[in-house]
Design a protein around this motif. Sequence first.
Motif, PDB file in Angstrom:
ATOM      1  N   VAL A 313       0.853  -1.182   0.000  1.00 18.53           N
ATOM      2  CA  VAL A 313       0.000   0.000   0.000  1.00 18.53           C
ATOM      3  C   VAL A 313       0.892   1.236   0.000  1.00 18.53           C
ATOM      4  CG1 VAL A 313      -0.131   0.002   2.521  1.00 18.53           C
ATOM      5  CG2 VAL A 313      -1.905   1.144   1.196  1.00 18.53           C
ATOM      6  N   PHE A 314       0.448   2.309  -0.664  1.00 15.74           N
ATOM      7  CA  PHE A 314       1.227   3.537  -0.622  1.00 15.74           C
ATOM      8  C   PHE A 314       0.312   4.750  -0.763  1.00 15.74           C
ATOM      9  CE2 PHE A 314       0.908   3.085  -5.181  1.00 15.74           C
ATOM     10  CZ  PHE A 314       0.889   4.385  -5.672  1.00 15.74           C
ATOM     11  N   LEU A 315       0.803   5.879  -0.264  1.00 14.93           N
ATOM     12  CA  LEU A 315       0.078   7.136  -0.334  1.00 14.93           C
ATOM     13  C   LEU A 315       1.069   8.255  -0.620  1.00 14.93           C
ATOM     14  CD1 LEU A 315      -2.714   8.542   0.109  1.00 14.93           C
ATOM     15  CD2 LEU A 315      -1.962   8.950   2.463  1.00 14.93           C
ATOM     16  N   THR A 316       0.804   9.043  -1.643  1.00 12.76           N
ATOM     17  CA  THR A 316       1.668  10.166  -2.005  1.00 12.76           C
ATOM     18  C   THR A 316       1.183  11.433  -1.310  1.00 12.76           C
ATOM     19  OG1 THR A 316       2.214   9.218  -4.150  1.00 12.76           O
ATOM     20  CG2 THR A 316       2.487  11.596  -3.917  1.00 12.76           C
ATOM     21  N   ARG A 317       2.119  12.152  -0.670  1.00  8.78           N
ATOM     22  CA  ARG A 317       1.759  13.370   0.058  1.00  8.78           C
ATOM     23  C   ARG A 317       2.494  14.598  -0.481  1.00  8.78           C
ATOM     24  NH1 ARG A 317      -1.112  11.892   4.569  1.00  8.78           N
ATOM     25  NH2 ARG A 317      -0.850   9.759   5.326  1.00  8.78           N
ATOM     26  N   ASP A 318       3.098  14.499  -1.667  1.00  7.00           N
ATOM     27  CA  ASP A 318       3.868  15.596  -2.223  1.00  7.00           C
ATOM     28  C   ASP A 318       2.936  16.730  -2.641  1.00  7.00           C
ATOM     29  OD1 ASP A 318       5.179  17.030  -4.696  1.00  7.00           O
ATOM     30  OD2 ASP A 318       6.829  16.057  -3.637  1.00  7.00           O
ATOM     31  N   GLU A 319       2.976  17.845  -1.915  1.00  7.34           N
ATOM     32  CA  GLU A 319       2.021  18.931  -2.147  1.00  7.34           C
ATOM     33  C   GLU A 319       2.236  19.609  -3.494  1.00  7.34           C
ATOM     34  OE1 GLU A 319       1.946  21.648   1.082  1.00  7.34           O
ATOM     35  OE2 GLU A 319       1.277  20.143   2.548  1.00  7.34           O
ATOM     36  N   LYS A 320       3.487  19.808  -3.885  1.00  5.42           N
ATOM     37  CA  LYS A 320       3.728  20.492  -5.158  1.00  5.42           C
ATOM     38  C   LYS A 320       3.146  19.688  -6.312  1.00  5.42           C
ATOM     39  CE  LYS A 320       7.187  22.095  -8.450  1.00  5.42           C
ATOM     40  NZ  LYS A 320       8.602  22.154  -8.854  1.00  5.42           N
ATOM     41  N   LEU A 321       3.411  18.408  -6.337  1.00  6.83           N
ATOM     42  CA  LEU A 321       2.924  17.555  -7.420  1.00  6.83           C
ATOM     43  C   LEU A 321       1.399  17.527  -7.444  1.00  6.83           C
ATOM     44  CD1 LEU A 321       3.311  15.439  -9.668  1.00  6.83           C
ATOM     45  CD2 LEU A 321       3.591  13.710  -7.865  1.00  6.83           C
ATOM     46  N   ILE A 322       0.792  17.257  -6.301  1.00 12.02           N
ATOM     47  CA  ILE A 322      -0.665  17.123  -6.239  1.00 12.02           C
ATOM     48  C   ILE A 322      -1.354  18.453  -6.502  1.00 12.02           C
ATOM     49  CG2 ILE A 322      -2.604  16.573  -4.719  1.00 12.02           C
ATOM     50  CD1 ILE A 322      -0.734  14.554  -3.319  1.00 12.02           C
ATOM     51  N   ASP A 323      -0.863  19.518  -5.870  1.00 10.31           N
ATOM     52  CA  ASP A 323      -1.518  20.825  -6.026  1.00 10.31           C
ATOM     53  C   ASP A 323      -1.362  21.381  -7.436  1.00 10.31           C
ATOM     54  OD1 ASP A 323      -2.249  20.623  -3.418  1.00 10.31           O
ATOM     55  OD2 ASP A 323      -0.811  22.083  -2.652  1.00 10.31           O
ATOM     56  N   THR A 324      -0.187  21.193  -8.036  1.00 13.38           N
ATOM     57  CA  THR A 324       0.023  21.696  -9.393  1.00 13.38           C
ATOM     58  C   THR A 324      -0.875  20.977 -10.390  1.00 13.38           C
ATOM     59  OG1 THR A 324       2.333  22.207  -8.871  1.00 13.38           O
ATOM     60  CG2 THR A 324       1.740  22.140 -11.197  1.00 13.38           C
ATOM     61  N   LEU A 325      -0.968  19.659 -10.263  1.00 21.35           N
ATOM     62  CA  LEU A 325      -1.828  18.911 -11.174  1.00 21.35           C
ATOM     63  C   LEU A 325      -3.295  19.231 -10.923  1.00 21.35           C
ATOM     64  CD1 LEU A 325      -2.136  16.878 -13.425  1.00 21.35           C
ATOM     65  CD2 LEU A 325      -1.959  15.030 -11.738  1.00 21.35           C
ATOM     66  N   SER A 326      -3.698  19.319  -9.658  1.00 21.61           N
ATOM     67  CA  SER A 326      -5.095  19.652  -9.347  1.00 21.61           C
ATOM     68  C   SER A 326      -5.474  21.013  -9.913  1.00 21.61           C
ATOM     69  CB  SER A 326      -5.316  19.640  -7.831  1.00 21.61           C
ATOM     70  OG  SER A 326      -5.116  18.349  -7.292  1.00 21.61           O
ATOM     71  N   ALA A 327      -4.583  21.984  -9.765  1.00 21.98           N
ATOM     72  CA  ALA A 327      -4.861  23.316 -10.293  1.00 21.98           C
ATOM     73  C   ALA A 327      -4.946  23.313 -11.804  1.00 21.98           C
ATOM     74  CB  ALA A 327      -3.780  24.293  -9.821  1.00 21.98           C
ATOM     75  N   SER A 328      -4.096  22.520 -12.458  1.00 20.72           N
ATOM     76  CA  SER A 328      -4.134  22.434 -13.921  1.00 20.72           C
ATOM     77  C   SER A 328      -5.455  21.852 -14.394  1.00 20.72           C
ATOM     78  CB  SER A 328      -2.966  21.564 -14.408  1.00 20.72           C
ATOM     79  OG  SER A 328      -1.725  22.111 -14.034  1.00 20.72           O
ATOM     80  N   VAL A 329      -5.924  20.819 -13.713  1.00 19.63           N
ATOM     81  CA  VAL A 329      -7.219  20.220 -14.055  1.00 19.63           C
ATOM     82  C   VAL A 329      -8.330  21.239 -13.880  1.00 19.63           C
ATOM     83  CG1 VAL A 329      -8.911  18.454 -13.414  1.00 19.63           C
ATOM     84  CG2 VAL A 329      -6.471  17.878 -13.481  1.00 19.63           C
ATOM     85  N   GLU A 330      -8.278  21.994 -12.776  1.00 23.10           N
ATOM     86  CA  GLU A 330      -9.341  22.960 -12.499  1.00 23.10           C
ATOM     87  C   GLU A 330      -9.347  24.097 -13.512  1.00 23.10           C
ATOM     88  OE1 GLU A 330     -11.228  25.229  -8.609  1.00 23.10           O
ATOM     89  OE2 GLU A 330      -9.109  24.630  -8.586  1.00 23.10           O
ATOM     90  N   VAL A 331      -8.174  24.565 -13.905  1.00 24.77           N
ATOM     91  CA  VAL A 331      -8.103  25.654 -14.886  1.00 24.77           C
ATOM     92  C   VAL A 331      -8.715  25.219 -16.208  1.00 24.77           C
ATOM     93  CG1 VAL A 331      -6.511  26.973 -16.337  1.00 24.77           C
ATOM     94  CG2 VAL A 331      -6.141  26.852 -13.863  1.00 24.77           C
ATOM     95  N   VAL A 332      -8.434  24.000 -16.642  1.00 21.85           N
ATOM     96  CA  VAL A 332      -8.891  23.541 -17.964  1.00 21.85           C
ATOM     97  C   VAL A 332     -10.341  23.098 -17.944  1.00 21.85           C
ATOM     98  CG1 VAL A 332      -8.511  21.837 -19.782  1.00 21.85           C
ATOM     99  CG2 VAL A 332      -6.551  22.926 -18.671  1.00 21.85           C
ATOM    100  N   THR A 333     -10.752  22.385 -16.884  1.00 19.84           N
ATOM    101  CA  THR A 333     -12.099  21.795 -16.867  1.00 19.84           C
ATOM    102  C   THR A 333     -13.107  22.606 -16.080  1.00 19.84           C
ATOM    103  OG1 THR A 333     -11.734  20.458 -14.872  1.00 19.84           O
ATOM    104  CG2 THR A 333     -11.048  19.511 -16.996  1.00 19.84           C
ATOM    105  N   GLY A 334     -12.635  23.484 -15.210  1.00 19.61           N
ATOM    106  CA  GLY A 334     -13.547  24.267 -14.392  1.00 19.61           C
ATOM    107  C   GLY A 334     -13.946  23.604 -13.092  1.00 19.61           C
ATOM    108  N   SER A 335     -13.441  22.389 -12.822  1.00 20.02           N
ATOM    109  CA  SER A 335     -13.787  21.707 -11.578  1.00 20.02           C
ATOM    110  C   SER A 335     -12.533  21.120 -10.939  1.00 20.02           C
ATOM    111  CB  SER A 335     -14.814  20.597 -11.825  1.00 20.02           C
ATOM    112  OG  SER A 335     -14.300  19.630 -12.712  1.00 20.02           O
ATOM    113  N   ARG A 336     -12.543  21.093  -9.617  1.00 15.23           N
ATOM    114  CA  ARG A 336     -11.411  20.560  -8.862  1.00 15.23           C
ATOM    115  C   ARG A 336     -11.530  19.038  -8.784  1.00 15.23           C
ATOM    116  NH1 ARG A 336      -6.746  23.426  -7.242  1.00 15.23           N
ATOM    117  NH2 ARG A 336      -5.798  22.388  -5.441  1.00 15.23           N
ATOM    118  N   PRO A 337     -10.487  18.291  -9.128  1.00 12.30           N
ATOM    119  CA  PRO A 337     -10.579  16.837  -9.086  1.00 12.30           C
ATOM    120  C   PRO A 337     -10.559  16.312  -7.656  1.00 12.30           C
ATOM    121  CG  PRO A 337      -8.345  17.480  -9.627  1.00 12.30           C
ATOM    122  CD  PRO A 337      -9.164  18.747  -9.609  1.00 12.30           C
ATOM    123  N   GLY A 338     -11.234  15.182  -7.431  1.00 12.54           N
ATOM    124  CA  GLY A 338     -11.117  14.494  -6.160  1.00 12.54           C
ATOM    125  C   GLY A 338      -9.798  13.741  -6.088  1.00 12.54           C
TER     126      GLY A 338
END
Length: 395
Positions: A313-338
């Motif tokens: 089992v593993f869990l990624t907690r890298d804020e830069k990676l997760i936040d940058t990708l989440s923001a990119s998804v939100e900018v393009v699609t208009g919604s924040r990913p889960g």
Amino acid sequence: MTLPTDPAANLAELIRCPSVTPAEGNALSVLSGMLKAFDCTVERPVFSDEDTPDVENLYARLSGNGPHLMFAGHTDVVPPGDEAAWTHPPFEAVVANGEMYGRGAVDMKGGIACFVAALARYVERHGRPRGSVSFLITGDEEGPAINGTVKLLEWAAARGESWDAAIVGEPTNPEKLGDMIKIGRRGSLSGRITVTGTQGHVAYPHLADNPVRGMVALLDALLSPPLDEGTEDFQATNLEITTVDVGNKATNVIPAKASATFNIRFNDSWSAESLQAEIHNRLDRAAEENRLRPGREEPAAFDLEWLGRASPVFLTRDEKLIDTLSASVEVVTGSRPGLSTSGGTSDARFIKDYCPVVEFGLVGQTMHMVDERVAVADLETLTQIYLRFLEDWFA
């Protein structure tokens, strides 16, 4: 040379390569041509192992000074099944009603096609990034996963490669593009139980020992009570019995042996070792409390074999990676990913030992199915998300 900036054109070329595991099918050759168009260095190591087919893989890098981002995936695909059942041939990349049909369209040649297009657009607009981008692509993800990502990572690391973050382009979205980023996965553990009895005539049970009696008790002990109720980041651990076999075609013979296999998808309440200990304890207690026939003193005897290697089992907690990708998804699609840890395993389970890793790709509703297909509009949207991520990551 024309840069491969069109994801639909990229995907069509890849789908037309019948790269059913473990065949390369010309898919890595096609991908190599795309990557060399913007000066990536490309290497294609072949790995071997006993009792498994040789597998060709690809490692490419666009080098620069700064952080090193890995994009990981696979060009191998599962068999198409009954090709006559497909609306359009599985290796022709036909577009109909705005969707491209083909084996691998979403799992996961589509993700590769989009990331290639995104990087090509980045280079076209900005030149080389302020850092490095590498492609770690295997031909063994849908197979035994022996001669693929594990060995490719070891091979690259031995040559001095290191990474700051990774994206795996698996189809992570359940309903629409932008729904979900996978930031971890449950572990996986498989085993086989064998109960040995004494074969005999069903009319003379006192002369036989029926292993099925013992097997039923052992399986019940595995299934109840539940292993846990889930954790803050993961759903509950789940054990499923996948086969029960006695190999007995006769209706009047007590079988000599019964076997069953099971798979467990486990959360961060467990390690593989602690879970194995729990399974042993449950089986030992059930065996001690049950007999192969009434009145017998000896407990049910069983053997337990662990199959393959456990996936942690593993869990990624890298804020830069997760936040940058989440923001990119939100900018393009208009919604924040889960952010999710649901689903099965992927090659991210190997990559997490080298760098923080997340997964984000297309909608996975048709993966592995007859008529696997992807909306052409989604290819463009995913390319825009990847491009925005690259621009922000290397800003």
